[in-house]
Enzyme design. Structure first.
Site, PDB file in Angstrom:
ATOM      1  N   ALA A  74       2.563  -0.152  -5.910  1.00  0.00           N
ATOM      2  CA  ALA A  74       2.194  -0.330  -4.733  1.00  0.00           C
ATOM      3  C   ALA A  74       3.440  -0.642  -4.118  1.00  0.00           C
ATOM      4  O   ALA A  74       4.519  -1.062  -4.182  1.00  0.00           O
ATOM      5  CB  ALA A  74       1.400  -1.574  -4.517  1.00  0.00           C
ATOM      6  N   ASP A  75       3.460  -0.036  -2.725  1.00  0.00           N
ATOM      7  CA  ASP A  75       4.709  -0.174  -1.595  1.00  0.00           C
ATOM      8  C   ASP A  75       3.930  -0.098  -0.449  1.00  0.00           C
ATOM      9  O   ASP A  75       2.981   0.392   0.115  1.00  0.00           O
ATOM     10  CB  ASP A  75       5.605   1.023  -2.186  1.00  0.00           C
ATOM     11  CG  ASP A  75       6.903   0.474  -1.615  1.00  0.00           C
ATOM     12  OD1 ASP A  75       7.372  -0.195  -0.316  1.00  0.00           O
ATOM     13  OD2 ASP A  75       7.973   0.441  -2.586  1.00  0.00           O
TER      14      ASP A  75
END
Length: 198
Positions: A74-75
């Site tokens: 995730a980012d």
């Protein structure tokens, strides 16, 4: 809950708290990736696409070392005034950034990717539109003093789940997306993958 192993490829305390709060069993293995290299090869005008690409790279990095597990990368990226904003290196830089965004609108893009056997099997992104209020310099100074260097871990130099909520007049979008994870689509994919019960 199932026989499937699930790894979060992120050191984010907010993402960890979201998954724990949702009752998702997981372990953590931080992905060792060169984010700057990924950013350098990506169109800076495509902040949403970059969030997904960074999530994919992180998920793959961990999945290649543990192919039997489901791995979530995730980012989050922040788009403001036609450009891409990175984490502030110092509190002075955070102050300047927040002052520039005061009374303005910016977008947060939270990307996620699920990988297994060294391949991405799903990825997605969700966007929240953040409307900062016209706060005073006095409030900004008090905010920075209260929150301290913990703000440097956030791309926007704020935590909506903390005093940062007072920086805003309105938010359009999902709360979890603001915190850094498109949680509802991720949970749906984890059910599809058999990590969570349907």
């Amino acid at each position: 809950m199932s026989g499937e192993r699930f790894i979060l490829a992120s050191k984010s305390a907010a993402r960890r708290a979201m998954l724990e709060g949702a009752g998702v069993p997981f372990s953590i293995q931080v992905a060792d990736v060169d984010e700057d290299a990924v950013k350098a090869g990506h169109d800076p005008a495509d902040a949403a696409g970059l969030a997904v690409e960074l999530a994919r790279v992180k998920a793959l990095a961990v999945s290649r070392h543990d192919p039997e597990a489901w791995v979530l990368g995730a980012d989050q990226t922040l788009a403001f005034a036609g450009g891409l904003v990175s984490k502030a290196p110092t509190l002075d830089a955070a102050r300047a950034r927040l002052a520039a965004m005061r009374g303005q609108v910016h977008q947060l893009h939270s990307g996620a990717a699920l990988a297994r056997n060294g391949q991405v099997v799903w990825s997605g992104v969700d966007t929240a539109t953040m409307r900062m209020r016209g706060f005073s310099d006095g409030f900004l100074d008090a905010y920075l003093a209260a929150e301290g260097e913990g703000l440097l871990a956030s791309v926007g130099s704020y935590r909506l789940e903390g005093m940062g909520s007072q920086l805003f007049g309105a938010v359009e979008g999902d709360y979890f997306t603001v915190l850094g994870l498109p949680l509802w689509p991720v949970l749906a994919e984890l059910r599809r993958a058999g990590v969570l019960a349907t």
